[in-house]
Design an enzyme around this catalytic site. Structure first.
Site, PDB file in Angstrom:
ATOM      1  CE  LYS A 232      -4.368  -1.688   1.574  1.00 52.57           C
ATOM      2  NZ  LYS A 232      -5.545  -1.539   2.405  1.00 52.57           N
TER       3      LYS A 232
ATOM      4  CE  LYS B  45      -5.790  -8.154  -2.184  1.00 58.23           C
ATOM      5  NZ  LYS B  45      -5.524  -7.649  -0.851  1.00 58.23           N
TER       6      LYS B  45
ATOM      7  CE  LYS C 185     -13.160  -3.101   0.361  1.00 54.95           C
ATOM      8  NZ  LYS C 185     -12.536  -2.944   1.678  1.00 54.95           N
TER       9      LYS C 185
HETATM   10  P1  TYM Z   1     -10.696  -5.291   3.524  1.00 50.00           P
HETATM   11  O1  TYM Z   1     -11.663  -4.171   3.724  1.00 50.00           O
HETATM   12  O2  TYM Z   1      -9.571  -5.087   2.587  1.00 50.00           O
HETATM   13  O3  TYM Z   1     -11.458  -6.594   3.036  1.00 50.00           O
HETATM   14  C1  TYM Z   1     -12.599  -7.082   3.727  1.00 50.00           C
HETATM   15  C2  TYM Z   1     -12.585  -8.604   3.744  1.00 50.00           C
HETATM   16  O4  TYM Z   1     -12.603  -9.103   2.397  1.00 50.00           O
HETATM   17  C3  TYM Z   1     -11.528 -10.024   2.203  1.00 50.00           C
HETATM   18  N1  TYM Z   1     -11.041  -9.893   0.823  1.00 50.00           N
HETATM   19  C4  TYM Z   1     -10.952 -10.903  -0.043  1.00 50.00           C
HETATM   20  N2  TYM Z   1     -11.257 -12.212   0.051  1.00 50.00           N
HETATM   21  C5  TYM Z   1     -11.061 -12.984  -1.050  1.00 50.00           C
HETATM   22  N3  TYM Z   1     -10.594 -12.492  -2.233  1.00 50.00           N
HETATM   23  C6  TYM Z   1     -10.259 -11.199  -2.368  1.00 50.00           C
HETATM   24  N4  TYM Z   1      -9.815 -10.730  -3.539  1.00 50.00           N
HETATM   25  C7  TYM Z   1     -10.443 -10.329  -1.252  1.00 50.00           C
HETATM   26  N5  TYM Z   1     -10.232  -9.009  -1.048  1.00 50.00           N
HETATM   27  C8  TYM Z   1     -10.597  -8.766   0.226  1.00 50.00           C
HETATM   28  C9  TYM Z   1     -10.466  -9.593   3.212  1.00 50.00           C
HETATM   29  O5  TYM Z   1      -9.589 -10.653   3.507  1.00 50.00           O
HETATM   30  C10 TYM Z   1     -11.320  -9.186   4.398  1.00 50.00           C
HETATM   31  O6  TYM Z   1     -11.670 -10.320   5.177  1.00 50.00           O
HETATM   32  N6  TYM Z   1      -7.700  -5.180   7.553  1.00 50.00           N
HETATM   33  C11 TYM Z   1      -8.999  -5.621   7.059  1.00 50.00           C
HETATM   34  C12 TYM Z   1     -10.160  -5.064   7.833  1.00 50.00           C
HETATM   35  C13 TYM Z   1     -10.081  -5.249   9.314  1.00 50.00           C
HETATM   36  C14 TYM Z   1     -10.280  -6.441  10.039  1.00 50.00           C
HETATM   37  C15 TYM Z   1     -10.111  -6.096  11.417  1.00 50.00           C
HETATM   38  C16 TYM Z   1     -10.577  -7.746   9.662  1.00 50.00           C
HETATM   39  C17 TYM Z   1      -9.814  -4.261  10.208  1.00 50.00           C
HETATM   40  N7  TYM Z   1      -9.854  -4.766  11.486  1.00 50.00           N
HETATM   41  C18 TYM Z   1     -10.253  -7.049  12.428  1.00 50.00           C
HETATM   42  C19 TYM Z   1     -10.697  -8.709  10.677  1.00 50.00           C
HETATM   43  C20 TYM Z   1     -10.527  -8.342  12.049  1.00 50.00           C
HETATM   44  C21 TYM Z   1      -9.141  -5.176   5.605  1.00 50.00           C
HETATM   45  O7  TYM Z   1      -8.476  -4.273   5.150  1.00 50.00           O
HETATM   46  O8  TYM Z   1     -10.142  -5.789   4.936  1.00 50.00           O
END
Ligand code: TYM
Length: 342
Positions: free
Chosen positions: A111, A194, A197
């Site tokens: 990032k 991947k 977003k």
């Molecule tokens: P974020 O917002 O990037 O993504 C949300 C969830 O979607 C999953 N994900 C995917 N799964 C499969 N294929 C993909 N291409 C893909 N892109 C995203 C992510 O693994 C996630 O589960 N750091 C985290 C948010 C967070 C969090 C937490 C999660 C903040 N605090 C505490 C668990 C526990 C994040 O940026 O997710």
């Protein structure tokens, strides 16, 4: 009942990876766990967000949770900034985590990109806030996609170091739940990246709010290869795609994996059905399936986003319930650390 915590960032463009890798599992798990599902707005601002957009995207993630089937009475749905314990516990963890641990985080490197000097310090300590999110509720299980695995390993290390330093068993050891056949959905334009977003091309992902014609166009234009579809013979004994096979045909296995996940079928079944077929006929079937699965949910998200009062009421109620759990846990942490609370 065991407690689950998970979160999604309100940074727009919620996509099929977020749904299949995470949100869909949140829905299934609420049967057996106490679910706490957060819209992590404090994480989102580690990268610049326009304030009005942030508000809109916070409601969008909430709408996705509701439209996917999370029951706001049974589970807790709220946005992170409503509960001060996240930021407060993150500060304690800033003092527990070692710099060397943070330096190993691949997501920061991705990032921050080349211009690392210009990244926010929030982006650097992001994993500490993530550990605080989970541990402020002493949650034991965390459903996520594969890309969050490294962050959860760090959260375990933080809990363990805190427990060791203060000679306590206070924090539980977290178990990641990386479930289903679509734990890493790849870009439709490049099977080595991947689905994300933040990818500039909207053609790289299927958004949760895409209309049927957009889904059809994206699947039709999705990158494929020149060969016919493989059969179940490619799978290893564990029923998985071997790494070499995936590397040779990343787009084919990505699309087949999406099909298996959306149809709730084993990949071996799907490979048997489509073995030897052309991409064109398979893509038609995939489109129908994706439209069927995402269409009603996308429509419900749009309905909810047109009714912000309903969405905000869910977040307010969830925020109150989340605070009631986290506040006493934080008090205990402050006591363990030695903060006077006169
Ligand atoms: P974020 O917002 O990037 O993504 C949300 C969830 O979607 C999953 N994900 C995917 N799964 C499969 N294929 C993909 N291409 C893909 N892109 C995203 C992510 O693994 C996630 O589960 N750091 C985290 C948010 C967070 C969090 C937490 C999660 C903040 N605090 C505490 C668990 C526990 C994040 O940026 O997710």
């Amino acid at each position: 009942m065991k407690r689950i915590f998970s979160g999604v960032q309100p940074t727009g463009n919620l996509h099929l990876g977020n749904y299949l890798g995470a949100i869909r599992n949140f829905v299934a798990l609420q049967e057996d766990y106490e679910g706490i599902y957060c819209v992590v707005d404090m994480h989102a601002i580690t990268i610049w967000q326009e304030p009005e957009e942030l508000r809109r995207h916070t409601r969008e993630v909430t709408a996705a949770y509701l439209a996917a089937g999370i029951d706001p009475k049974r589970s807790i749905i709220f946005n992170q900034s409503q509960v001060a314990a996240h930021a407060e516990l993150a500060w304690i963890f800033n003092c527990v985590t070692r710099l060397g641990w943070l330096n190993r985080m691949t997501q920061f490197k991705d990032k921050a990109g080349k211009n690392r000097e210009n990244a926010s310090s929030g982006l650097y300590v992001y994993p500490n806030l993530m550990a605080a999110d989970i541990l402020a509720y002493k949650a034991t299980h965390v459903p996520v996609g594969e890309d969050q695995k490294q962050h959860l390993e760090l959260a375990r290390d933080i809990a363990q170091k805190f427990n060791n330093d203060f000679k306590t068993e206070f924090f539980p050891i977290i178990e990641p739940l990386i479930l289903g056949t679509a734990t890493r959905v790849m870009s439709l334009r490049d099977g080595a990246r991947k689905m994300s977003k933040s990818e500039p091309s909207d053609m790289s992902r299927i958004n949760m709010t895409d209309e049927a014609d957009q889904i059809a166009q994206k699947v039709r234009k999705a990158k494929s290869d020149m060969e016919l579809l493989p059969g179940p013979g490619v799978l290893n004994e564990a029923g998985r795609v071997p790494e070499e096979a995936r590397e040779a045909r990343p787009e084919a296995f990505n699309l087949l994996g999406i099909y298996a996940a959306l149809s709730n079928r084993a990949l071996s079944d799907v490979l048997t059905e489509f073995e030897g077929q052309q991409f064109s006929s398979f893509k038609k079937e995939l489109t129908d399936l994706a439209v069927e699965a995402l269409g009603p949910m996308g429509a419900e998200m749009k309905r909810l986003m047109a009714d912000p009062a309903q969405v905000d009421a869910v977040l307010k109620d969830g925020g109150e319930r989340a605070r009631a759990i986290a506040a006493p846990i934080l008090e205990e942490v402050y006591d363990i650390v030695g903060f006077l609370r006169p």
